[in-house]
Write a protein that holds these residues in place. Structure first.
Motif, short mmCIF file in Angstrom:
data_model
loop_
_atom_site.label_atom_id
_atom_site.label_comp_id
_atom_site.label_asym_id
_atom_site.label_seq_id
_atom_site.Cartn_x
_atom_site.Cartn_y
_atom_site.Cartn_z
N UNK A 188 -2.85 11.77 19.07
CA UNK A 188 -2.65 11.64 17.63
C UNK A 188 -2.12 10.27 17.25
N UNK A 189 -1.32 9.66 18.10
CA UNK A 189 -0.83 8.32 17.78
C UNK A 189 -2.00 7.34 17.68
N UNK A 190 -2.93 7.40 18.62
CA UNK A 190 -4.08 6.50 18.58
C UNK A 190 -4.97 6.79 17.38
N UNK A 191 -5.08 8.05 16.98
CA UNK A 191 -5.90 8.37 15.83
C UNK A 191 -5.22 7.93 14.53
N UNK A 192 -3.92 8.20 14.40
CA UNK A 192 -3.21 7.82 13.18
C UNK A 192 -3.14 6.31 13.03
N UNK A 193 -3.13 5.58 14.14
CA UNK A 193 -3.06 4.12 14.06
C UNK A 193 -4.32 3.52 13.46
N UNK A 194 -5.44 4.26 13.43
CA UNK A 194 -6.68 3.76 12.86
C UNK A 194 -6.73 3.91 11.34
N UNK A 195 -5.76 4.59 10.75
CA UNK A 195 -5.73 4.74 9.29
C UNK A 195 -5.43 3.38 8.67
N UNK A 196 -6.16 2.98 7.64
CA UNK A 196 -5.92 1.66 7.04
C UNK A 196 -4.48 1.54 6.51
N UNK A 197 -3.85 0.42 6.84
CA UNK A 197 -2.48 0.18 6.40
C UNK A 197 -2.41 0.09 4.87
N UNK A 198 -3.48 -0.44 4.25
CA UNK A 198 -3.46 -0.58 2.79
C UNK A 198 -3.34 0.76 2.10
N UNK A 199 -3.93 1.80 2.70
CA UNK A 199 -3.85 3.14 2.11
C UNK A 199 -2.41 3.66 2.13
N UNK A 200 -1.72 3.44 3.22
CA UNK A 200 -0.33 3.88 3.30
C UNK A 200 0.57 3.05 2.39
N UNK A 201 0.31 1.75 2.32
CA UNK A 201 1.12 0.92 1.45
C UNK A 201 0.93 1.29 -0.02
N UNK A 202 -0.29 1.65 -0.40
CA UNK A 202 -0.54 2.07 -1.77
C UNK A 202 0.22 3.36 -2.09
N UNK A 203 0.26 4.28 -1.11
CA UNK A 203 1.00 5.51 -1.34
C UNK A 203 2.50 5.25 -1.44
N UNK A 204 3.02 4.29 -0.67
CA UNK A 204 4.44 3.95 -0.76
C UNK A 204 4.76 3.30 -2.11
N UNK A 205 3.85 2.49 -2.61
CA UNK A 205 4.07 1.87 -3.92
C UNK A 205 4.10 2.92 -5.03
N UNK A 206 3.40 4.01 -4.84
CA UNK A 206 3.42 5.10 -5.82
C UNK A 206 4.66 5.98 -5.70
N UNK A 207 5.57 5.62 -4.78
CA UNK A 207 6.81 6.36 -4.64
C UNK A 207 6.82 7.44 -3.59
#
Length: 305
Positions: A188-207
């Motif tokens: 799961x670590x190798x799979x989750x690492x393939x998720x685009x960082x921009x997608x996670x950063x956008x979710x963090x910006x939304x709170x």
């Protein structure tokens, strides 16, 4: 006396040269021709040969004990009227087999659930969270992948005996969870690492916090890998006999141990052994086919971008 110059047959000035396609190599030509109907027929025959033991077990489970002892299972093809479901009625009335099936479910489901949940949290932490020694801890997890189960049998038995959970369902669940987590975290670590960082950063910006980010973004995207992990863990725990033989309660063992005990009395209960073995095989197959699409997606994840 006049002489004629030879006519030049080359390309006209400014014309593009036509590339000459090289002839395929011999191996490539053989491989191209091998992809036809002949290979498909061979593969079909191999598949039928591979399924023959399963078909034989199914037909044997539908035959009487006298027929099983007298002739082979293929004889039923000439006399299909001899098939009967009486063996399955005896199986359901055999408390040893039914109790073992219940014990197997009580072990397999929690062990699979714990590995999937804990492995998902740990895989996300190793992939996207910063904490001291993260890479070193992940190397430790990778190193645990090569530790064989047999090495831990004696020390874990002593530990479970001291704690008081030896020969209990809880002990078997904890053992399977502990040995299933390294592979779960690695996958799961190798799979989750393939998720685009921009997608996670956008979710963090939304709170979104870490928990909300994990449940609303990472988990839906990681569904194929999580389904693949669940199938692997379920099949491993369901078909395990070594751990169950040592750590499970001898009064209500899992189905693999119960069938092994029935084999000792093969001449007296062959009509129960065959349907019990078939039921033990069909349940994990049903789980696999139920999540087949997610399993294929998880296996192929990361193969192409």
């Amino acid at each position: 006396m006049t002489t004629t110059e030879p006519v030049k047959t080359g390309p006209a000035p400014g014309a593009a040269a036509v590339p000459v396609k090289p002839r395929p190599a011999l191996a490539a030509r053989i491989a191209a021709r091998a992809g036809g109907g002949a290979v498909r027929v061979v593969l079909l025959l191999v598949a039928l040969f591979w399924l023959m033991p399963t078909v034989g077990l199914l037909l044997s489970s539908l035959r009487s004990a006298d027929d099983i002892a007298a002739t082979g299972w293929w004889k039923v093809l000439t006399a299909p009227s001899a098939l009967t479901f009486d063996n399955y009625e005896r199986l359901l009335s055999n408390s040893a087999i039914t109790d073992s099936l219940v014990s197997t479910v009580l072990i397999t489901v929690p062990a699979t659930f714990l590995v999937v949940v804990l492995g998902s949290f740990a895989g996300y932490a190793f992939a996207w969270m910063e904490f001291p020694g993260r890479d070193w801890w992940f190397l430790v997890v990778v190193g645990l992948l090569v530790v064989p189960v047999q090495v831990a049998l004696i020390p874990v038995s002593e530990l479970f005996g001291a704690v008081g959970i030896f020969e209990t369902t809880l002990g078997v669940i904890l053992f399977h969870t502990a040995f299933g987590l390294p592979f779960a975290i690695f996958l799961l670590r190798n799979f989750f690492a393939e998720i685009p960082r921009e997608l996670l950063e956008a979710a963090r910006l939304d709170g979104a916090g870490e928990i909300r980010l994990f449940t609303r973004v990472v988990m839906p995207l990681g569904g194929p890998a999580i389904a693949s992990l669940g199938i692997f863990q379920f099949l491993w725990v369901w078909n395990d006999m070594l751990v169950a033989l040592i750590f499970a309660d001898s009064g209500s063992p899992p189905i693999t141990v119960a069938l092994q005990q029935q084999v000792r009395q093969f001449g007296n209960n062959i009509d129960v052994l065959a349907p019990g073995a078939f039921v033990s095989m069909v349940i994990p197959l049903a789980v696999f086919f139920a999540f087949q699409r997610q399993f294929v997606s998880g296996v192929m994840a990361g193969a192409v971008k």
